[in-house]
Design an enzyme around this catalytic site. Structure first.
Site, PDB file in Angstrom:
ATOM      1  N   GLU A 222      20.733  84.141 -32.961  1.00 34.66           N
ATOM      2  CA  GLU A 222      21.869  85.066 -32.807  1.00 34.66           C
ATOM      3  C   GLU A 222      22.896  84.839 -33.906  1.00 34.66           C
ATOM      4  O   GLU A 222      23.518  83.784 -33.983  1.00 34.66           O
ATOM      5  CB  GLU A 222      22.506  84.851 -31.431  1.00 34.66           C
ATOM      6  CG  GLU A 222      23.740  85.697 -31.179  1.00 34.66           C
ATOM      7  CD  GLU A 222      24.397  85.422 -29.820  1.00 34.66           C
ATOM      8  OE1 GLU A 222      24.005  84.450 -29.141  1.00 34.66           O
ATOM      9  OE2 GLU A 222      25.305  86.191 -29.451  1.00 34.66           O
ATOM     10  N   HIS A 258      29.342  90.843 -32.583  1.00 39.54           N
ATOM     11  CA  HIS A 258      29.225  89.928 -33.719  1.00 39.54           C
ATOM     12  C   HIS A 258      29.137  90.582 -35.087  1.00 39.54           C
ATOM     13  O   HIS A 258      28.595  90.003 -36.019  1.00 39.54           O
ATOM     14  CB  HIS A 258      28.002  89.023 -33.525  1.00 39.54           C
ATOM     15  CG  HIS A 258      28.208  88.012 -32.439  1.00 39.54           C
ATOM     16  ND1 HIS A 258      27.367  86.961 -32.226  1.00 39.54           N
ATOM     17  CD2 HIS A 258      29.184  87.891 -31.511  1.00 39.54           C
ATOM     18  CE1 HIS A 258      27.794  86.242 -31.208  1.00 39.54           C
ATOM     19  NE2 HIS A 258      28.896  86.797 -30.753  1.00 39.54           N
ATOM     20  N   ASP A 290      35.516  90.130 -31.313  1.00 35.51           N
ATOM     21  CA  ASP A 290      34.458  89.682 -30.404  1.00 35.51           C
ATOM     22  C   ASP A 290      35.071  89.114 -29.126  1.00 35.51           C
ATOM     23  O   ASP A 290      34.958  87.931 -28.837  1.00 35.51           O
ATOM     24  CB  ASP A 290      33.628  88.611 -31.142  1.00 35.51           C
ATOM     25  CG  ASP A 290      32.509  88.048 -30.284  1.00 35.51           C
ATOM     26  OD1 ASP A 290      31.994  88.785 -29.427  1.00 35.51           O
ATOM     27  OD2 ASP A 290      32.155  86.875 -30.476  1.00 35.51           O
TER      28      ASP A 290
HETATM   29  C1  RNT Z   1      29.093  83.465 -28.876  1.00 37.11           C
HETATM   30  C2  RNT Z   1      27.773  84.059 -28.576  1.00 37.11           C
HETATM   31  C3  RNT Z   1      26.980  83.366 -27.517  1.00 37.11           C
HETATM   32  C4  RNT Z   1      27.767  82.976 -26.311  1.00 37.11           C
HETATM   33  C5  RNT Z   1      26.934  82.578 -25.110  1.00 37.11           C
HETATM   34  C6  RNT Z   1      27.722  81.824 -24.104  1.00 37.11           C
HETATM   35  O1  RNT Z   1      29.837  84.215 -29.728  1.00 37.11           O
HETATM   36  O2  RNT Z   1      27.901  85.411 -28.276  1.00 37.11           O
HETATM   37  O3  RNT Z   1      25.897  84.147 -27.187  1.00 37.11           O
HETATM   38  O4  RNT Z   1      28.641  83.982 -25.906  1.00 37.11           O
HETATM   39  O5  RNT Z   1      25.805  81.948 -25.488  1.00 37.11           O
HETATM   40 ZN    ZN Z   2      26.178  86.407 -27.574  1.00 33.54          ZN
END
Ligand code: RNT
Ligand code: ZN
Length: 413
Positions: A222, A258, A290
């Site tokens: 991510e 994001h 965000d």
């Molecule tokens: C943080 C990310 C991540 C978290 C969670 C708790 O910016 O979005 O995914 O929000 O894993």
């Molecule tokens: Zn996230």
């Protein structure tokens, strides 16, 4: 009202019965962390890593029993197929508390979660290494740290998490998504943007080399544009992770909070579907940044749902929720967000996409605009209500939640 709606949609070539059936089969992975403001159960205590919850509404879940009670209540008010999305910080350590750290977590520390989720008939459990709210996050860095003991600790944590994900997949007979997100970055202008990324790449290679059954675990990465206190540089950027995922046959996870606010994740979904078998989502709602507000039925959410539905990607796109609001009743936040996602999917399922695609290819943009506007005022609500009726879920969740607040939550002081 439903019979009327059925006819109204049929005039557009849309079968409401098919839409209702399709909606019930799309799993949504609901995050456990809305219930306790992302604190976790393994002693982290407070949230760090550039993410924040704001608010102090009564009733934060403080232990496994409270959190599972809240999940059970909230999930009973959510229609459709549900998965549980867990973070490693929700380990139930029992007698191992204080003895085992995150690099040593094992499936047994999550056995209570598996039993709980099975008992409630969840489709499966998805999992996330927790690389924040922990003493081994050094100077805000984890997998990209120049300190080998730090980097190795988090590599070991992720390797352990792959094994735990594999355990969940075996328990439920459905593949588990394991999503890697790290907070690593710098507040101010760095002197070296490359080396931290090379270290992150090395860490990911070491994590994936643990050896796991790819039919059971889908590893996702991510990306993020910035976090609080790490505004100038994010090691795990979009380009970094998309290239890593493409070259290593893993999955990208798009969190719609994001990106720059003028970028749309809805448009990124088909771009990735061109190249990937699986695309994962964290559906959230950023307000100016965000901020992880509760997901509401807004235009971008509808666009995201359309990209999933009209590209035949309801199995390829793994839908997960990611928001945390501590300023309102947390169960209400949970349910409102999950229902919004379901509503957006239903909205998308109630569109004759073939017709609209033909208009686009014929360059009939006049009719395309008119048709798309017409859908907005079709009797969507009547189909939604019928869906809830068939799912045996009450349309009114507020009074249920208010009752739970006065019976259970208000005692948590
Ligand atoms: C943080 C990310 C991540 C978290 C969670 C708790 O910016 O979005 O995914 O929000 O894993
Ligand atoms: Zn996230």
């Amino acid at each position: 009202m439903y019979e009327h709606a059925k006819k109204a949609y049929a005039a557009y070539g849309v079968d409401t019965e098919k839409a209702i059936a399709a909606l019930g089969a799309i799993p949504i992975s609901v995050h456990c962390w809305q219930g306790d403001d992302v604190i976790g159960l393994d002693g982290g205590g407070s949230l760090s890593g550039g993410i924040q919850t704001t608010g102090n509404y009564v009733g934060r879940a403080r232990d496994f029993d409270e959190l599972t009670a809240d999940i059970e209540k909230a999930f009973s008010l959510m229609p459709g197929k549900k998965r549980l999305n867990l973070h490693a910080s929700y380990a139930v350590l029992g007698g191992d508390a204080g003895k085992v750290d995150r690099d040593g977590y094992k499936p047994e520390h999550f056995a209570k979660w598996a039993a709980f989720a099975k008992n409630l008939g969840f489709d499966g459990i998805d999992f996330n290494p927790t690389m924040f709210s922990h003493a081994m996050v050094k100077d805000g860095l984890t997998l990209s740290s120049p300190d080998e003991s730090v980097r190795k600790f988090w590599v070991a944590h992720c390797r352990a998490c792959i094994k735990i994900s594999e355990y969940f997949a075996s328990e439920f007979g459905t593949p588990a998504l394991m999503n890697i997100w790290i907070p690593d970055g710098f507040k101010d202008v760095p002197a070296d943007r490359l080396t931290p990324r090379l270290r992150l790449k090395k860490s990911l290679d070491e994590i994936l080399s643990v050896g796991y059954d790819r039919s059971k675990v889908t590893v996702a990465v991510e990306s993020k544009v910035f976090g609080i206190g790490v505004e100038s540089y994010t090691v795990g950027s979009n380009e970094f992770y998309q290239n890593y995922a493409a070259k290593n046959g893993i999955c990208c996870l798009l969190d719609n909070g994001h990106y720059h606010p003028l970028e749309y994740v809805s448009d990124k979904i088909p771009a990735l579907l061109t190249f990937y078998d699986t695309v994962a989502l964290h559906v959230t709602r950023g307000v100016r940044w965000d901020s992880d507000h509760v997901v509401l039925l807004e235009d971008e959410l509808k666009e995201i749902a359309k990209e999933i539905v009209r590209n035949g990607a309801t199995e390829k796109v793994k839908i997960g929720l990611d928001y945390f609001d501590a300023s309102i009743n947390r169960l209400s936040a949970w349910v409102t967000g999950q229902r919004s996602m379901q509503k957006a999917l239903l909205y998308a399922l109630l569109i004759n996409h073939d017709e609209l695609k033909k208009l686009q290819d014929a360059s009939d943009f006049t009719a395309l605009m008119v048709r798309q506007e017409e859908y907005k005022t079709l009797p969507f609500g009547a189909v939604w209500d019928e869906y809830l009726r068939r799912e045996k879920i009450s349309a009114d969740y507020l009074s249920e939640i208010r009752k739970y607040e006065s019976d259970v939550l208000s005692a948590r002081k």
